[in-house]
Design an enzyme around this catalytic site. Structure first.
Site, PDB file in Angstrom:
ATOM      1  N   ARG A  27       0.841  -1.210   0.000  1.00  8.86           N
ATOM      2  CA  ARG A  27       0.000   0.000   0.000  1.00  8.86           C
ATOM      3  C   ARG A  27       0.873   1.256   0.000  1.00  8.86           C
ATOM      4  O   ARG A  27       1.011   1.924  -1.008  1.00  8.86           O
ATOM      5  CB  ARG A  27      -0.952  -0.039   1.217  1.00  8.86           C
ATOM      6  CG  ARG A  27      -2.086   0.967   1.176  1.00  8.86           C
ATOM      7  CD  ARG A  27      -1.708   2.379   1.570  1.00  8.86           C
ATOM      8  NE  ARG A  27      -1.114   2.464   2.920  1.00  8.86           N
ATOM      9  CZ  ARG A  27      -0.564   3.587   3.393  1.00  8.86           C
ATOM     10  NH1 ARG A  27      -0.509   4.688   2.672  1.00  8.86           N
ATOM     11  NH2 ARG A  27      -0.008   3.594   4.602  1.00  8.86           N
ATOM     12  N   ASP A  28       1.511   1.558   1.113  1.00  6.52           N
ATOM     13  CA  ASP A  28       2.337   2.774   1.193  1.00  6.52           C
ATOM     14  C   ASP A  28       3.489   2.665   0.191  1.00  6.52           C
ATOM     15  O   ASP A  28       3.866   3.640  -0.457  1.00  6.52           O
ATOM     16  CB  ASP A  28       2.893   2.921   2.619  1.00  6.52           C
ATOM     17  CG  ASP A  28       3.118   4.363   3.029  1.00  6.52           C
ATOM     18  OD1 ASP A  28       3.057   5.235   2.158  1.00  6.52           O
ATOM     19  OD2 ASP A  28       3.364   4.604   4.225  1.00  6.52           O
ATOM     20  N   HIS A 220       5.240   4.428  12.672  1.00  2.94           N
ATOM     21  CA  HIS A 220       5.271   4.385  11.208  1.00  2.94           C
ATOM     22  C   HIS A 220       6.306   5.415  10.741  1.00  2.94           C
ATOM     23  O   HIS A 220       5.989   6.585  10.574  1.00  2.94           O
ATOM     24  CB  HIS A 220       3.853   4.731  10.711  1.00  2.94           C
ATOM     25  CG  HIS A 220       3.664   4.737   9.243  1.00  2.94           C
ATOM     26  ND1 HIS A 220       3.001   3.724   8.565  1.00  2.94           N
ATOM     27  CD2 HIS A 220       4.012   5.629   8.282  1.00  2.94           C
ATOM     28  CE1 HIS A 220       2.949   4.004   7.282  1.00  2.94           C
ATOM     29  NE2 HIS A 220       3.550   5.158   7.078  1.00  2.94           N
ATOM     30  N   HIS A 222       8.994   6.934   8.166  1.00  2.00           N
ATOM     31  CA  HIS A 222       9.623   7.018   6.845  1.00  2.00           C
ATOM     32  C   HIS A 222      11.098   7.347   7.091  1.00  2.00           C
ATOM     33  O   HIS A 222      11.457   7.924   8.122  1.00  2.00           O
ATOM     34  CB  HIS A 222       8.912   8.062   5.983  1.00  2.00           C
ATOM     35  CG  HIS A 222       7.573   7.579   5.483  1.00  2.00           C
ATOM     36  ND1 HIS A 222       7.391   7.104   4.212  1.00  2.00           N
ATOM     37  CD2 HIS A 222       6.367   7.454   6.095  1.00  2.00           C
ATOM     38  CE1 HIS A 222       6.124   6.711   4.055  1.00  2.00           C
ATOM     39  NE2 HIS A 222       5.478   6.929   5.191  1.00  2.00           N
ATOM     40  N   CYS A 253       4.497   9.287  -0.170  1.00  2.00           N
ATOM     41  CA  CYS A 253       3.092   9.679  -0.113  1.00  2.00           C
ATOM     42  C   CYS A 253       2.834  10.653  -1.246  1.00  2.00           C
ATOM     43  O   CYS A 253       3.521  11.678  -1.351  1.00  2.00           O
ATOM     44  CB  CYS A 253       2.754  10.325   1.228  1.00  2.00           C
ATOM     45  SG  CYS A 253       1.030  10.878   1.280  1.00  2.00           S
ATOM     46  N   ASN A 262       9.355   4.055   3.370  1.00  4.52           N
ATOM     47  CA  ASN A 262       9.236   3.673   4.785  1.00  4.52           C
ATOM     48  C   ASN A 262      10.531   3.011   5.246  1.00  4.52           C
ATOM     49  O   ASN A 262      11.346   2.564   4.433  1.00  4.52           O
ATOM     50  CB  ASN A 262       8.116   2.643   4.942  1.00  4.52           C
ATOM     51  CG  ASN A 262       6.755   3.212   4.616  1.00  4.52           C
ATOM     52  OD1 ASN A 262       6.389   3.346   3.468  1.00  4.52           O
ATOM     53  ND2 ASN A 262       6.004   3.565   5.646  1.00  4.52           N
TER      54      ASN A 262
HETATM   55  P1  HMG Z   1     -13.219  14.634  -2.378  1.00  9.08           P
HETATM   56  O1  HMG Z   1     -12.904  15.029  -3.789  1.00  9.08           O
HETATM   57  O2  HMG Z   1     -13.358  15.724  -1.359  1.00  9.08           O
HETATM   58  O3  HMG Z   1     -14.471  13.664  -2.340  1.00  9.08           O
HETATM   59  O4  HMG Z   1     -12.071  13.642  -1.907  1.00  9.08           O
HETATM   60  P2  HMG Z   1     -16.017  13.978  -2.144  1.00  9.08           P
HETATM   61  O5  HMG Z   1     -16.425  13.427  -0.833  1.00  9.08           O
HETATM   62  O6  HMG Z   1     -16.286  15.430  -2.436  1.00  9.08           O
HETATM   63  O7  HMG Z   1     -16.654  13.116  -3.326  1.00  9.08           O
HETATM   64  C1  HMG Z   1     -16.361  13.428  -4.698  1.00  9.08           C
HETATM   65  C2  HMG Z   1     -16.614  12.192  -5.556  1.00  9.08           C
HETATM   66  O8  HMG Z   1     -15.679  11.175  -5.187  1.00  9.08           O
HETATM   67  C3  HMG Z   1     -18.004  11.576  -5.383  1.00  9.08           C
HETATM   68  O9  HMG Z   1     -18.375  11.067  -6.653  1.00  9.08           O
HETATM   69  C4  HMG Z   1     -17.765  10.428  -4.446  1.00  9.08           C
HETATM   70  O10 HMG Z   1     -18.684   9.351  -4.597  1.00  9.08           O
HETATM   71  C5  HMG Z   1     -16.388   9.975  -4.875  1.00  9.08           C
HETATM   72  P3  HMG Z   1     -19.472  11.808  -7.581  1.00  9.08           P
HETATM   73  O11 HMG Z   1     -20.683  11.902  -6.716  1.00  9.08           O
HETATM   74  O12 HMG Z   1     -18.860  13.150  -7.862  1.00  9.08           O
HETATM   75  O13 HMG Z   1     -19.542  10.922  -8.746  1.00  9.08           O
HETATM   76  N1  HMG Z   1     -15.710   9.290  -3.764  1.00  9.08           N
HETATM   77  C6  HMG Z   1     -15.157   8.068  -3.815  1.00  9.08           C
HETATM   78  N2  HMG Z   1     -15.043   7.186  -4.821  1.00  9.08           N
HETATM   79  C7  HMG Z   1     -14.443   6.010  -4.517  1.00  9.08           C
HETATM   80  N3  HMG Z   1     -13.951   5.718  -3.296  1.00  9.08           N
HETATM   81  C8  HMG Z   1     -14.043   6.579  -2.284  1.00  9.08           C
HETATM   82  C9  HMG Z   1     -14.661   7.818  -2.534  1.00  9.08           C
HETATM   83  N4  HMG Z   1     -14.906   8.895  -1.756  1.00  9.08           N
HETATM   84  C10 HMG Z   1     -15.545   9.783  -2.502  1.00  9.08           C
HETATM   85  N5  HMG Z   1     -13.567   6.259  -1.076  1.00  9.08           N
HETATM   86  C11 HMG Z   1     -11.311  11.802  -0.594  1.00  9.08           C
HETATM   87  C12 HMG Z   1     -12.061  13.119  -0.600  1.00  9.08           C
HETATM   88  C13 HMG Z   1     -11.096  11.403   0.856  1.00  9.08           C
HETATM   89  C14 HMG Z   1     -12.152  10.766  -1.309  1.00  9.08           C
HETATM   90  C15 HMG Z   1      -9.961  11.982  -1.321  1.00  9.08           C
HETATM   91  O14 HMG Z   1      -9.321  13.078  -0.757  1.00  9.08           O
HETATM   92  C16 HMG Z   1      -9.083  10.769  -1.258  1.00  9.08           C
HETATM   93  O15 HMG Z   1      -9.388   9.728  -1.829  1.00  9.08           O
HETATM   94  N6  HMG Z   1      -7.916  10.889  -0.557  1.00  9.08           N
HETATM   95  C17 HMG Z   1      -7.018   9.766  -0.370  1.00  9.08           C
HETATM   96  C18 HMG Z   1      -5.593  10.254  -0.306  1.00  9.08           C
HETATM   97  C19 HMG Z   1      -4.663   9.073  -0.022  1.00  9.08           C
HETATM   98  O16 HMG Z   1      -4.996   7.926  -0.247  1.00  9.08           O
HETATM   99  N7  HMG Z   1      -3.435   9.398   0.463  1.00  9.08           N
HETATM  100  C20 HMG Z   1      -2.447   8.416   0.761  1.00  9.08           C
HETATM  101  C21 HMG Z   1      -2.747   7.605   1.999  1.00  9.08           C
HETATM  102  S1  HMG Z   1      -2.344   8.404   3.513  1.00  9.08           S
HETATM  103  C22 HMG Z   1      -0.661   8.095   3.755  1.00  9.08           C
HETATM  104  O17 HMG Z   1       0.001   7.611   2.866  1.00  9.08           O
HETATM  105  C23 HMG Z   1      -0.050   8.368   5.106  1.00  9.08           C
HETATM  106  C24 HMG Z   1       0.207   7.098   5.918  1.00  9.08           C
HETATM  107  O18 HMG Z   1       1.091   6.218   5.238  1.00  9.08           O
HETATM  108  C25 HMG Z   1       0.817   7.444   7.293  1.00  9.08           C
HETATM  109  C26 HMG Z   1       2.020   8.395   7.212  1.00  9.08           C
HETATM  110  O19 HMG Z   1       3.013   8.065   6.526  1.00  9.08           O
HETATM  111  O20 HMG Z   1       1.939   9.438   7.840  1.00  9.08           O
HETATM  112  C27 HMG Z   1      -1.098   6.328   6.182  1.00  9.08           C
HETATM  113 MG    MG Z   2       3.250   6.387   5.248  1.00  4.84          MG
END
Ligand code: HMG
Ligand code: MG
Length: 314
Positions: A27-28, A220, A222, A253, A262
């Site tokens: 995933r990450d 966690h 990096h 990320c 990581n």
């Molecule tokens: P948004 O654009 O604000 O979404 O994104 P919304 O709620 O306004 O919805 C817009 C459209 O997206 C809608 O569709 C929803 O149905 C659809 P429409 O009605 O326009 O056709 N939608 C989705 N579709 C599929 N799956 C979903 C979903 N949600 C809404 N789950 C959102 C908000 C949260 C969805 C977006 O910002 C997003 O997907 N962000 C994910 C970012 C991400 O994955 N980042 C990496 C992971 S975090 C990380 O790596 C850190 C970590 O490792 C720890 C560390 O290192 O610190 C964990």
């Molecule tokens: Mg991470």
């Protein structure tokens, strides 16, 4: 790969005897890859990680496919691996829609992901910090009502690329909010790899004072500044027994450019086995998996241990 290079085992007093490695490579590790990795390769990667002895393997994310295109195949991937025996396969879920998608496929372990800072909440989730917590609240409740195990990530616990230093109290507030919602465990993210061991110790001590003990905490790290192992050692000294890492040191990320890979699982395992701490991981098999994955990604693994073990006859 030939031979069995192993560290000499010299236990240190007062460290845990066993650690759960929470493997995030699929995933990450992959979420930031520009070229699409075929779904079958991801499934093989997860199977090989399981064969190497890892028992918690974060599989993918049910996020918006446009936000993280590399993981847009979550629906195709998850059924290929979900029945691996003895392995739990957490998936990231950002909102109700993500939870629906995960539950529809039978996921039993999810992770919501919050931020200690406003800037990253906005960049990563398109919400303010409090808005994102309000989104998670019903997600966690619904998951718990369904008997699903929930992890709560907190990103930017030790520094933020837009805001700089992050006050410890801010991290504690988000951790407590996630625990109050019902998260079973937390993961403290050093998203951009800036933490140092004293900082880790200080945050863990404050969390302990505030009622968030080591046994619900994962770390966690990096490895941007090469501090991840030292930080891990500080966390072990505090009693933390869940350590996140990615095979071969893959990672980054997409919404924090300054995040690199990581902590490499192989580097972690080398240290833990040297300390006599059980992990259940077969280091040779894991290294072979990272060498195999590096060939698919067409670049060498950044892990020092992978490099050393895969070139040790030269
Ligand atoms: P948004 O654009 O604000 O979404 O994104 P919304 O709620 O306004 O919805 C817009 C459209 O997206 C809608 O569709 C929803 O149905 C659809 P429409 O009605 O326009 O056709 N939608 C989705 N579709 C599929 N799956 C979903 C979903 N949600 C809404 N789950 C959102 C908000 C949260 C969805 C977006 O910002 C997003 O997907 N962000 C994910 C970012 C991400 O994955 N980042 C990496 C992971 S975090 C990380 O790596 C850190 C970590 O490792 C720890 C560390 O290192 O610190 C964990
Ligand atoms: Mg991470």
């Amino acid at each position: 790969m030939t031979g069995h290079a192993l560290p000499m085992t010299v236990p240190a007093p007062d460290l845990p005897s066993r650690v759960r490695i929470y493997e995030v490579g699929a995933r990450d590790g992959l979420q930031n890859e520009k070229l699409a990795v075929p779904t079958e390769v991801k499934a093989d990667f997860i199977r090989k990680l399981a064969e190497a002895g890892l028992t918690t393997i974060e599989a993918t994310s049910f996020v918006h496919p446009k936000w993280v295109p590399q993981l847009a195949d979550a629906e195709a991937l998850f059924p290929l691996v979900k029945d691996l025996p003895g392995v739990s396969l957490p998936v990231l879920v950002p909102n109700d829609r993500g939870l629906d998608r995960a539950l529809a496929l039978g996921a039993r372990n999810i992770a919501v992901f919050a931020s200690a800072t406003e800037s990253f909440a906005k960049a990563n989730l398109n919400r303010t910090l409090d808005e994102s917590l309000a989104v998670f609240e019903p997600v966690v409740r619904r998951a718990k009502d369904d008997g699903v195990h929930v992890r709560g990530y907190v990103s930017m616990c030790f520094g933020d690329p837009w805001e700089g230093a992050v006050p410890l109290r801010q991290v504690v507030r988000v951790c407590k909010a996630l625990r109050d919602m019902g998260c079973d465990e937390l993961s403290l993210g050093d998203t951009i790899g800036v933490a140092t061991p004293g900082h880790v110790r200080e945050l863990l001590s404050l969390l302990d004072e505030e009622g968030v003990p080591a046994d619900v905490i994962g770390v966690h790290f990096h490895d941007t500044y090469g501090q991840a192992l030292a930080n891990t050692y500080a966390a072990l000294q505090h009693g933390v027994t869940t350590i996140d890492s990615s095979a071969g040191g893959l990672g980054g990320c997409p919404y924090a450019r300054s995040a690199t890979g990581n902590l490499a699982t192989e580097d972690l395992v080398w240290m833990l086995h040297g300390l006599g701490i059980e992990t259940g991981v077969d280091l040779d098999r894991l290294t072979a998996t990272s060498v195999w994955m590096a060939a698919h990604l067409d670049r060498p693994s950044p892990s020092r241990t992978v490099r050393a073990l895969s070139h040790k006859d030269q």
